[in-house]
Each structure stands twice: as C-alpha cells, then as structure tokens.
Design a protein around this motif. Structure first.
Motif, PDB file in Angstrom:
ATOM      1  N   ALA A 132      26.584 -27.340  91.384  1.00  0.00           N
ATOM      2  CA  ALA A 132      27.892 -27.772  91.887  1.00  0.00           C
ATOM      3  C   ALA A 132      28.009 -27.469  93.378  1.00  0.00           C
ATOM      4  N   THR A 133      27.538 -26.298  93.791  1.00  0.00           N
ATOM      5  CA  THR A 133      27.576 -25.945  95.210  1.00  0.00           C
ATOM      6  C   THR A 133      26.713 -26.904  96.021  1.00  0.00           C
ATOM      7  N   ALA A 134      25.532 -27.213  95.497  1.00  0.00           N
ATOM      8  CA  ALA A 134      24.639 -28.127  96.210  1.00  0.00           C
ATOM      9  C   ALA A 134      25.282 -29.500  96.368  1.00  0.00           C
ATOM     10  N   ALA A 135      25.936 -29.994  95.309  1.00  0.00           N
ATOM     11  CA  ALA A 135      26.590 -31.302  95.379  1.00  0.00           C
ATOM     12  C   ALA A 135      27.715 -31.297  96.406  1.00  0.00           C
ATOM     13  N   GLN A 136      28.490 -30.205  96.440  1.00  0.00           N
ATOM     14  CA  GLN A 136      29.595 -30.136  97.401  1.00  0.00           C
ATOM     15  C   GLN A 136      29.083 -30.074  98.839  1.00  0.00           C
ATOM     16  N   MET A 137      28.004 -29.354  99.065  1.00  0.00           N
ATOM     17  CA  MET A 137      27.447 -29.274 100.416  1.00  0.00           C
ATOM     18  C   MET A 137      26.914 -30.628 100.861  1.00  0.00           C
ATOM     19  N   GLN A 138      26.212 -31.322  99.973  1.00  0.00           N
ATOM     20  CA  GLN A 138      25.681 -32.640 100.336  1.00  0.00           C
ATOM     21  C   GLN A 138      26.810 -33.626 100.595  1.00  0.00           C
ATOM     22  N   HIS A 139      27.885 -33.514  99.837  1.00  0.00           N
ATOM     23  CA  HIS A 139      29.042 -34.391 100.051  1.00  0.00           C
ATOM     24  C   HIS A 139      29.675 -34.125 101.422  1.00  0.00           C
ATOM     25  N   MET A 140      29.780 -32.861 101.786  1.00  0.00           N
ATOM     26  CA  MET A 140      30.361 -32.515 103.094  1.00  0.00           C
ATOM     27  C   MET A 140      29.494 -33.069 104.226  1.00  0.00           C
ATOM     28  N   TYR A 141      28.193 -32.856 104.128  1.00  0.00           N
ATOM     29  CA  TYR A 141      27.306 -33.347 105.195  1.00  0.00           C
ATOM     30  C   TYR A 141      27.342 -34.880 105.270  1.00  0.00           C
ATOM     31  N   ALA A 142      27.367 -35.543 104.112  1.00  0.00           N
ATOM     32  CA  ALA A 142      27.349 -37.010 104.104  1.00  0.00           C
ATOM     33  C   ALA A 142      28.615 -37.595 104.720  1.00  0.00           C
TER      34      ALA A 142
ATOM     35  N   GLY B  68      30.333 -23.989  84.449  1.00  0.00           N
ATOM     36  CA  GLY B  68      30.799 -23.299  85.635  1.00  0.00           C
ATOM     37  C   GLY B  68      32.007 -23.953  86.250  1.00  0.00           C
ATOM     38  N   LEU B  69      32.695 -23.169  87.072  1.00  0.00           N
ATOM     39  CA  LEU B  69      33.813 -23.668  87.872  1.00  0.00           C
ATOM     40  C   LEU B  69      33.540 -23.319  89.326  1.00  0.00           C
ATOM     41  N   ASN B  70      33.813 -24.256  90.216  1.00  0.00           N
ATOM     42  CA  ASN B  70      33.668 -24.004  91.643  1.00  0.00           C
ATOM     43  C   ASN B  70      34.951 -24.417  92.360  1.00  0.00           C
ATOM     44  N   LEU B  71      35.322 -23.661  93.366  1.00  0.00           N
ATOM     45  CA  LEU B  71      36.440 -24.053  94.218  1.00  0.00           C
ATOM     46  C   LEU B  71      35.921 -24.087  95.647  1.00  0.00           C
ATOM     47  N   PHE B  72      35.975 -25.260  96.255  1.00  0.00           N
ATOM     48  CA  PHE B  72      35.420 -25.457  97.594  1.00  0.00           C
ATOM     49  C   PHE B  72      36.571 -25.787  98.533  1.00  0.00           C
TER      50      PHE B  72
ATOM     51  N   ILE C 127      41.178 -32.838 109.274  1.00  0.00           N
ATOM     52  CA  ILE C 127      41.115 -32.919 107.817  1.00  0.00           C
ATOM     53  C   ILE C 127      40.870 -31.553 107.147  1.00  0.00           C
ATOM     54  N   GLY C 128      41.581 -31.323 106.071  1.00  0.00           N
ATOM     55  CA  GLY C 128      41.341 -30.172 105.209  1.00  0.00           C
ATOM     56  C   GLY C 128      41.165 -30.659 103.788  1.00  0.00           C
ATOM     57  N   VAL C 129      40.233 -30.060 103.066  1.00  0.00           N
ATOM     58  CA  VAL C 129      39.934 -30.508 101.705  1.00  0.00           C
ATOM     59  C   VAL C 129      39.903 -29.295 100.779  1.00  0.00           C
TER      60      VAL C 129
ATOM     61  N   ARG D 198      34.019 -32.300 120.795  1.00  0.00           N
ATOM     62  CA  ARG D 198      33.457 -31.171 120.044  1.00  0.00           C
ATOM     63  C   ARG D 198      34.059 -31.183 118.644  1.00  0.00           C
ATOM     64  N   PHE D 199      33.271 -30.791 117.689  1.00  0.00           N
ATOM     65  CA  PHE D 199      33.753 -30.804 116.310  1.00  0.00           C
ATOM     66  C   PHE D 199      33.368 -29.490 115.636  1.00  0.00           C
ATOM     67  N   ASP D 200      34.375 -28.812 115.092  1.00  0.00           N
ATOM     68  CA  ASP D 200      34.156 -27.539 114.401  1.00  0.00           C
ATOM     69  C   ASP D 200      34.826 -27.584 113.031  1.00  0.00           C
ATOM     70  N   ALA D 201      34.156 -27.075 112.032  1.00  0.00           N
ATOM     71  CA  ALA D 201      34.762 -26.970 110.701  1.00  0.00           C
ATOM     72  C   ALA D 201      34.249 -25.697 110.035  1.00  0.00           C
ATOM     73  N   SER D 202      35.032 -25.216 109.103  1.00  0.00           N
ATOM     74  CA  SER D 202      34.586 -24.052 108.334  1.00  0.00           C
ATOM     75  C   SER D 202      34.848 -24.324 106.859  1.00  0.00           C
ATOM     76  N   TYR D 203      34.116 -23.645 106.016  1.00  0.00           N
ATOM     77  CA  TYR D 203      34.323 -23.838 104.586  1.00  0.00           C
ATOM     78  C   TYR D 203      34.123 -22.517 103.843  1.00  0.00           C
ATOM     79  N   ALA D 204      34.684 -22.482 102.667  1.00  0.00           N
ATOM     80  CA  ALA D 204      34.519 -21.303 101.798  1.00  0.00           C
ATOM     81  C   ALA D 204      34.427 -21.799 100.361  1.00  0.00           C
ATOM     82  N   MET D 205      33.733 -21.066  99.531  1.00  0.00           N
ATOM     83  CA  MET D 205      33.626 -21.462  98.135  1.00  0.00           C
ATOM     84  C   MET D 205      33.632 -20.246  97.208  1.00  0.00           C
ATOM     85  N   LEU D 206      34.178 -20.463  96.019  1.00  0.00           N
ATOM     86  CA  LEU D 206      34.140 -19.480  94.945  1.00  0.00           C
ATOM     87  C   LEU D 206      33.497 -20.154  93.744  1.00  0.00           C
ATOM     88  N   GLY D 207      32.626 -19.458  93.063  1.00  0.00           N
ATOM     89  CA  GLY D 207      31.985 -20.074  91.908  1.00  0.00           C
ATOM     90  C   GLY D 207      31.840 -19.089  90.759  1.00  0.00           C
ATOM     91  N   TRP D 208      31.907 -19.643  89.580  1.00  0.00           N
ATOM     92  CA  TRP D 208      31.680 -18.848  88.364  1.00  0.00           C
ATOM     93  C   TRP D 208      30.780 -19.639  87.433  1.00  0.00           C
TER      94      TRP D 208
END
Lengths: 67, 375
Positions: A38-48, B33-37, B46-48, B361-371
């Motif tokens: 799931a993490t890999a899919a989300q990263m590829q989606h962000m880059y794309a 699993g569950l992921n929050l990105f 943009i924020g997602v 210039r373009f800057d973005a940051s991201y964070a994720m939680l996964g189980w």
C-alpha cells in the motif's frame, strides 16, 4: 532453457545457482523490494502526479485525472 | 560412513531455521492492512488525505487474492494558467479553492500452475470528471532451480474524461501496455530485478483546465493546453537488493530510465537502507533523485506554431530530490506498525544539464501511518 539462461546472462550478468538452503538472507523481510504494497502504491501515485515519467513496476494500475 | 552421517546431521541441525516461500511471489500468509497517507504542498497548494485498506490472502491451495481500496480527499489551489502580463513568466494558481474526491479499487487473482502462475487484475479510479478502468494480466515462470523468475504481462486502460462546467463534452483515451521482467538471485545475499514496460496511448491527453496567456505589446494571446493525441513510452526499471550479514541490514538500489514520444527523457535513482534496530524496531531511510527533460511542445508562451503547446510544469525540465524516513515496529507475531515522513523538492536547476527557465520552486511533504496484520 539455454536460450533463457543466455538472455539472463546478457541482461543480468550471470546464472548463479543458489541452493534453497542458501536463501535464508534473501527470505528476510528487509530484502523485499516493496516492504508494504500500500505504501509503495501511494508513493508511485504521488510521483506520477508530479512527474512525467512512471511505470516499470508491473502491469495494471489505474489512470488518474491528476496526471 | 556413520561418522559422515553424524557430521551431515549435525551440519543440518546447525542451519538457521528460515521461512522460505515454496514458490517465488506466492502469498503464503493472509495479510490485511490500513494505511493513512497525508500529502501537503507548500504555499497553500494541493493537500491530500488518503486512507487505504488492503488485503492479500491465499484463498485456496493454488489461488491467491489481493485487493486494495483507496479514498483520496484533495483540497487546495491548483495551477491554472501561465502569463507574462507583468513581464516575467509567472505560473498562477487558481483563485478558487478546490475540493475533490477520488476513489480507487483494485483486485488481482493469481492461479498457480505448479511453480508458474497466471494473474488477472482490474483497477478502477473514479473522480467527478475522470473515470479510469484497467484490466491486466501477467504470467510468471520459474527457471534454473528457481533462481530466475520471468514475468510477462499486458494491460489496457480506458479513461473517460469530462469537464466541470461543460456537461456535454466527453473525451476518451485508451492506453495499452506490455511488460516483461526478470528477477534473478545473484548470490545468497543479492537479488536483482530488471523490468521493461511499453505503453501505447491514443486519445485525449490535453489538460482542459490549464491555459497560457501571452502579452506581446498591446496584443494578448490566449491558448489552452493542447497535446498530441498519442503517447508511447518505454520504462526500464532495474532494482538490486543486497543483504549485509555483518549489520543484519539490506541495501536497495533502484534505477529507471524512461523515454516517450513527447520527447521526455528521465532518469530516476533511489537508494534505501533497511536496518533492524532490535527484534521489534526497524528503520528505513530513503533518498531518491529524479531528473527529466522537457516535452518537445512545452512552452510558457503562446508562440508555438506546431499546433500543440502546454505550459504544464510536469512537462518541463527539472530535477527532484526526495528524502524519506520510515520506522516500523513489529508487535507480537501478528501486528506491524509503520510510521514515515518525507520531503519532496523540485527545482529547475537540479536537472542534469539545464532546466526549464521560469519554473517555480516546488516543495511538498508527506507523512504516513500503516498497520499490517498477519493471519
């Protein structure tokens, strides 16, 4: 088989014959190309969505209005 | 003879107990699993927020199943037009704040035929003005005492595109793809994968929401985004993983070359280090560098005479750098928690060679939680 081995040599540089009992390190979770799918899919989606290039990781994957 | 058998038995007993897949790529344990990105661009762009649920499981002795559902909530301002009204070329954001949702679902079923496998997959992504549907299939074959896996696959994606404010306009695009790849064990500590993918897309590629404004003296020229109605691409991805027994860690190195019929060439390299810190914790820092040339029709002025022109920054020449850090904790035999964060920075000057002038210039940051739970 020989043809495939030859292709493998050309592309990957050799046909090693690692026995099953020698693959303990290769079976470790750290050796997975994508530890979390799931993490890999989300990263590829962000880059794309921010770059012109994508692909190479396999077939499938949906399109998106973001690119 | 007897002592030799004893020695052999002793040597076998001394071997570490490892869990090896019976067949490469086979799902041996059910996992969900569950992921929050969370993704946020700087300067209020943009924020997602993107939750994902996934599952992969063997549903029969020779049948595996995978599924994933994602829901994206998108908010913020997106780039709308490029203008040189004040002199220099400026990329201007939409004044209105957008709020959109995207839903994506995928599944894949894999049937094992001895050591080989055949998979069928489908993927649907839906937005209020965009629907994308993909069907895919791939096959994997084992060779040379399972030291080599050869994969081939094909996919077809149909996109239906509509426009907010223009309910009668509907456009379509069809992209066909083929794929082949080899995964080879090089040594007891090294594995290499090399994949080639080709796509052939035909249909509507324009971004109807973007346009370019050029002021030449007293005259004003306005043009909307217009791109070729075909795009063919080649991606060559090579991935290497190396285990370092002395540190109990794994080094990963990825490289991808990409080119397409729009004149874009790109190189991507990614370096990762997966280090277990204890029986519970492990860390994975990642560095990624990406560079691309501009599309042949990329232009920040309307003065293009070829009939196609786009000022979309994603078609410009630039370089990007991603720094990321993931920390995971395995609690008990069944649960793994993951937390990660990263920063993505894009600069025109970071391209090998020269980047596109006037690119912001373009800057973005991201964070994720996964189980992840293993059954």
């Amino acid at each position: 088989m020989k043809i495939f081995c030859l292709l493998s040599v050309l592309v990957l540089g050799g046909c090693a014959n690692v026995q099953p009992w020698e693959r303990g390190y290769l079976a470790k979770p750290e050796m997975a190309f994508d530890p979390n799918p799931a993490t890999a899919a989300q990263m590829q989606h962000m880059y794309a969505s921010k770059e012109a290039a994508s692909g190479g990781y396999g077939v499938g994957g949906g399109g998106c209005g973001c690119n | 003879m007897r002592s030799a058998l004893h020695a052999l038995a002793a040597a076998a007993a001394a071997l570490p107990l490892v869990s090896l897949p019976v067949r490469a790529g086979q799902i041996e344990e059910a996992k969900t699993g569950l992921n929050l990105f969370s993704y946020q661009e700087r300067d209020g762009r943009i924020g997602v927020l993107s939750p994902t649920a996934w599952v992969q499981a063997p549903v029969a002795r020779d049948l595996d199943f995978e599924a994933r559902v994602t829901f994206d909530s998108v908010a913020g301002a997106s780039p709308q037009y490029v203008s040189n009204e004040g002199g220099p070329v400026v990329h201007t954001l939409s004044s209105a704040s957008i709020r959109e949702w995207r839903k994506e679902g995928m599944f894949k079923a894999t049937r094992w035929l001895g050591d080989d496998s055949l998979s069928l997959g489908a993927d649907v992504s839906s937005e209020h003005d965009y629907l994308s549907q993909t069907l895919s299939t791939d096959a994997k074959f084992e060779f040379l005492n399972k030291n080599v896996t050869w994969a081939i696959g094909a996919s077809v994606t149909g996109d239906a595109i509509s426009f907010t404010g223009f309910p009668d306009i509907h456009q379509r695009r069809v992209t066909r793809g083929v794929f082949t790849g080899i995964t080879q064990i090089l040594s007891p500590t090294d594995i290499l994968q090399s994949n080639l993918a080709f796509t052939n897309g035909r249909g509507y590629f324009d971004d109807h929401y973007e346009y370019t404004v050029s002021f030449l003296g007293r005259r004003v020229f306005l043009d909307r985004d217009r791109r070729p109605d075909a795009r063919h691409s080649l991606s060559w991805l090579t991935r290497w993983k190396h285990y370092v027994p002395a540190l109990g860690a794994a080094l990963g190195l990825d490289y991808r070359y990409y080119q397409d019929s729009w004149g874009i060439r790109s190189h991507m390299s990614e370096l990762s280090w997966h280090q277990p810190l204890s029986t519970t914790w492990s860390a994975r820092p990642v560095v990624r560098y990406y560079t691309q040339s501009a599309a042949s029709f990329y232009s920040t002025t309307v003065a293009s005479s070829s009939g196609v022109s786009s000022s979309d920054t994603r078609l410009a020449a630039f370089g990007t750098l991603t720094l990321a850090f993931n920390l995971s904790a395995r609690l008990g035999d069944r649960d793994t928690f993951e937390i990660g964060a990263g920063r993505y920075v894009q600069r025109s000057s970071w391209r090998f060679g020269s980047g596109s002038p006037d690119l912001p210039r373009f800057d973005a940051s991201y964070a994720m939680l996964g189980w992840t739970r293993t059954f």
